[in-house]
Design an enzyme around this catalytic site. Structure first.
Site, PDB file in Angstrom:
ATOM      1  N   HIS B 193       0.810  -1.218   0.000  1.00 50.27           N
ATOM      2  CA  HIS B 193       0.000   0.000   0.000  1.00 50.27           C
ATOM      3  C   HIS B 193       0.845   1.270   0.000  1.00 50.27           C
ATOM      4  CE1 HIS B 193      -3.547  -2.487   1.455  1.00 50.27           C
ATOM      5  NE2 HIS B 193      -3.998  -1.848   0.404  1.00 50.27           N
ATOM      6  N   ARG B 223     -15.979  -3.977   1.323  1.00 46.98           N
ATOM      7  CA  ARG B 223     -15.947  -2.524   1.189  1.00 46.98           C
ATOM      8  C   ARG B 223     -15.901  -2.207  -0.296  1.00 46.98           C
ATOM      9  NH1 ARG B 223     -10.586  -0.359   0.155  1.00 46.98           N
ATOM     10  NH2 ARG B 223     -11.237   1.659   0.966  1.00 46.98           N
ATOM     11  N   ASN B 225     -14.153   0.345  -3.374  1.00 47.34           N
ATOM     12  CA  ASN B 225     -13.138   1.312  -3.752  1.00 47.34           C
ATOM     13  C   ASN B 225     -13.473   1.733  -5.182  1.00 47.34           C
ATOM     14  OD1 ASN B 225     -10.964   2.961  -3.575  1.00 47.34           O
ATOM     15  ND2 ASN B 225      -9.424   1.329  -3.676  1.00 47.34           N
ATOM     16  N   GLU B 265     -14.665  -1.126  -7.425  1.00 43.68           N
ATOM     17  CA  GLU B 265     -14.241  -2.435  -6.942  1.00 43.68           C
ATOM     18  C   GLU B 265     -15.061  -2.822  -5.721  1.00 43.68           C
ATOM     19  OE1 GLU B 265      -9.502  -2.021  -8.095  1.00 43.68           O
ATOM     20  OE2 GLU B 265     -10.133  -1.925  -6.006  1.00 43.68           O
ATOM     21  N   TYR B 316      -3.603  10.545  -7.946  1.00 44.76           N
ATOM     22  CA  TYR B 316      -3.358   9.124  -7.691  1.00 44.76           C
ATOM     23  C   TYR B 316      -4.293   8.257  -8.508  1.00 44.76           C
ATOM     24  CZ  TYR B 316      -3.282   4.668  -5.267  1.00 44.76           C
ATOM     25  OH  TYR B 316      -3.200   3.334  -4.978  1.00 44.76           O
ATOM     26  N   LYS B 317      -5.535   8.684  -8.615  1.00 47.34           N
ATOM     27  CA  LYS B 317      -6.499   7.894  -9.365  1.00 47.34           C
ATOM     28  C   LYS B 317      -6.367   8.110 -10.872  1.00 47.34           C
ATOM     29  CE  LYS B 317      -9.732   7.463  -5.480  1.00 47.34           C
ATOM     30  NZ  LYS B 317      -9.783   6.000  -5.309  1.00 47.34           N
TER      31      LYS B 317
END
Lengths: 328, 357
Positions: B193, B223, B225, B265, B316-317
């Site tokens: 990570h 979860r 993402n 995701e 970042y994305k």
């Protein structure tokens, strides 16, 4: 996200079981076997796992963790072995005195805090007394996987050597038994010295034995990651104390013979838990304010956390002083 | 229900498409009009009927085509699937988990017949009918993890648990949001990570690790993402960045609605019983902006989230350069009305888009 929020349950998932066998093994130890009440197989587990057995002792709920000692490949039943502790808080006495074949009980799904490192080239098991139980399952698993292992098992006397005969008969050459009353002791330094690279050591037994194995291995240059232990601390009795639970807005009294976690549960507040022995971290609780001293007994919080009073593990730790407020 | 499987591609001509059913059940990830990291875990025990949360392993109209795409990725690059030697037992655990779940959850599509260790597995959509010996690798055409994950949508990370830490010691990773199994194999939770901005400082990963280490048998978690992908590409890997990265420059105001996809995701976590390992399936859902805009609430909200996202996260994305064009497009679907709480489209109660004059 909030797709279908569900409240987390306290403790692991539960299973309804029927007691299928009660087998006294010697003066102190009895084996209990459970089958699923619905007749189906029990969940698969990995060697080293424990289950928490729920006992209904005259209206008082007792929850004690026991290693599952049966063969992980056989999920038709689980077996645990319970050593009677006449000085303890009563869970083992209840098992010995009250539990009969055919009784219905509730146990939790298996939880493993003492699993095998499957990378190991060889596994060395060191057991003291009732600490043999997780190794019964580990040995069954290693035999099935065809892995290398050996057991060094220290018992008080021949009469109290739980499973000694069975183990020695099935695995000659791999099982080494040491009798206290014959002044036999594990030659630990020699034992550690002769192991091939990639060996992992596992110890389960009294606290003194666990500390001895860790210290000796460390002094001999073993990496910490290759030495594994499991120690469930039992909650100790202590002076009664009072606690305010802020979130639930309740003031509760913790009795002399109950743990803080048990007192919280008794008041109707659900609190998370898994091992009830200070090892898993699940019941970690924030301290809002305190005036007094903590008696920390867990293996979870670090020294700083113990010193600054920011957190407490209510399953085993207590408090002495004027006031304590918890975020629960 | 019986699923009608799409005939579609995730490369070249990009014939991937979502039916109305798939759009409605798309796992829109924003429960409010802004986004920031959170551990945001909840239990994975079903969900509303028909939603992607209902089954343990969701199967949808893209199943057959996704499995075909995975086979192509693996043929080009076998290192997308790796399992360190001590992870074989965990592979069998995963095979059992998926076979049991799918045969129970989709009995019309999958069958599992067990007689001791002699197992017969029938996968009707893919035309597979295999008999093998459980725990005997020689009786399967691949290792157990590879065998079953060639038949299951989403990526799979199989994490060993040792020393109060998780280790990326096995996986099948062909539909990833720009990370590489071959690079991360053998790393621990903090190491793999490391590239994520902000979250380390927020203590997110420490809390997440504590949570994951405590996931127990019988109590899986999940979860969501998300990120952004131009064109419906499943394989946005670093290995192939030279092929797909440049496609981000092909967006125009005319094609953005069709080309720009929100990539979500659904991450789930299951404790594996024999190995005590943790499996981390990462299921990728794609939906084009223009399909998302058919839900007025999602249109309003997506505009606000993209507009207000911190710069580090947009970088970042991977969509910082395209953000202005995205906002030009999305702002047409935001009339400023308030949105209802939660992720659901609430199509019956949310007002239609007020056309600006």
């Amino acid at each position: 996200m909030s797709a279908a929020p569900q409240k987390a349950k306290a403790g692991a998932e539960k299973i309804d079981v029927t007691v299928s066998a009660v087998v006294p093994l010697n003066e102190l130890v009895t084996r209990f076997e459970f089958k699923a009440k619905d007749g189906r197989d029990l969940p698969t587990f990995s060697a080293g796992a424990h289950t928490v057995v729920q006992m209904n002792d005259q209206g008082r709920t007792r929850l004690n963790p026991y290693s599952i000692m049966s063969d992980p490949a056989d999920t038709s039943h689980y077996a645990i072995s319970v050593r009677r502790d006449d000085e303890g808080r009563g869970g083992s006495l209840f098992m010995h005195r009250n539990v009969k074949v055919g009784d219905e009980m509730t146990i939790t799904f298996p939880v493993n805090l003492f699993s095998l490192d499957l990378r190991a080239r060889k596994q060395v098991f060191i057991a003291g007394g009732i600490g043999i139980t997780p190794f019964m399952a580990m040995i069954a698993q290693m035999e099935r996987l065809g892995g290398q292992w050996e057991l060094h098992y220290s018992v008080r006397t021949e009469a109290l050597g739980t499973y000694v005969q069975e183990l020695s008969y099935k695995h000659p050459g791999k099982v080494h038994v040491y009798y206290d009353d014959q002044s036999q002791a594990i030659a630990l330094e020699d034992l550690l010295d002769g192991q091939p690279l990639g060996t992992n050591v596992y110890v389960c037994g009294p606290k003194g034995m666990i500390d001895w194995v860790h210290a000796t291995a460390s002094a001999a240059g073993w990496p910490d990651a290759n030495v594994h232990s499991e120690e469930f601390t039992k909650p100790q009795p202590g002076k009664p104390f009072q606690v305010r639970l802020c979130k639930s807005d309740k003031v509760i009294d913790v009795g002399e013979h109950e743990s803080l976690l048990e007192a919280i549960e008794r008041s109707g507040v659900e609190a998370p838990f898994l091992c009830r022995g200070g090892a898993c971290g699940q019941c970690e609780t924030d301290v809002v304010s305190f005036d007094g001293d903590f008696i920390h007994r867990d293996h979870w919080l670090d020294d700083d956390q113990h010193a600054n009073g920011s957190k407490i593990m209510p399953c085993v730790s207590r408090f002495v002083g004027k006031s304590l407020e918890l975020d629960r | 229900m019986t699923i009608q499987f799409n005939e579609e591609t995730f490369r070249d001509d990009y014939s991937f498409h979502n039916s109305d059913w798939a759009i409605k059940r798309f796992p829109f990830p924003f429960h409010e009009d802004s986004y920031m990291y959170a551990v945001n875990m909840e239990q994975h025990r079903g969900g509303p009927e028909g939603s992607v949360y209902e089954k343990r392993f969701d199967v949808d109209e893209h199943y057959v085509s996704e499995m075909r795409d995975r086979a192509m990725v693996l043929a080009d690059d076998p290192l997308r699937c790796q399992s360190l030697p001590h992870m074989t037992l965990a592979g069998w655990d995963l095979l059992e988990l998926i076979m049991v779940s799918k045969s129970e959850d989709y009995p019309d599509l999958f069958e599992l017949h067990r007689n001791g260790n002699q197992w017969r597995w029938v996968n009707k959509p893919l035309g597979i009918d295999d008999t093998f010996t459980f725990l005997d690798e020689t009786t399967l055409p691949y290792g157990p993890m590879e065998y079953i994950t060639r038949q299951a949508q989403g990526d799979f990370c199989v994490l060993d648990q040792r020393d109060d830490m998780l280790w990326m010691d096995a996986g099948m990773v062909t539909t990833q949001a720009d990370w590489s199994l071959d690079f991360d194999i053998g790393m621990n939770f903090f190491e793999w990570h490391a590239p994520v901005p902000l979250a380390h400082e927020m203590g997110i990963f420490k809390r997440a690790l504590k949570f994951l280490l405590n996931i127990q048998q019988g109590a899986p978690a999940r979860r969501l993402n998300w990120t952004m992908t131009v064109n419906p590409l499943l394989d946005t890997s670093p290995e192939n960045y030279h092929k797909w990265g440049i496609q981000k420059t092909t967006l125009t105001p005319e094609n953005i609605g069709a080309k720009q996809h929100l990539r979500v995701e659904l991450q789930t976590f299951f404790r594996l019983p024999r190995s005590n390992a943790l499996v981390f399936p990462i299921r990728c859902y794609l939906c084009s902006f223009q399909d998302l805009m058919t839900m007025p609430k999602w249109g309003r909200r997506l505009h606000r989230v993209v507009r207000d996202l911190p710069e580090e996260l947009a970088t970042y994305k991977g969509f910082i350069d395209n953000r202005p064009m995205m906002l030009d497009y999305l702002s047409q679907f935001d009339d400023g009305l308030p949105t209802s709480r939660g992720v659901w489209p609430d199509l019956d109660t949310e007002p239609a888009l007020k056309k600006s004059s």
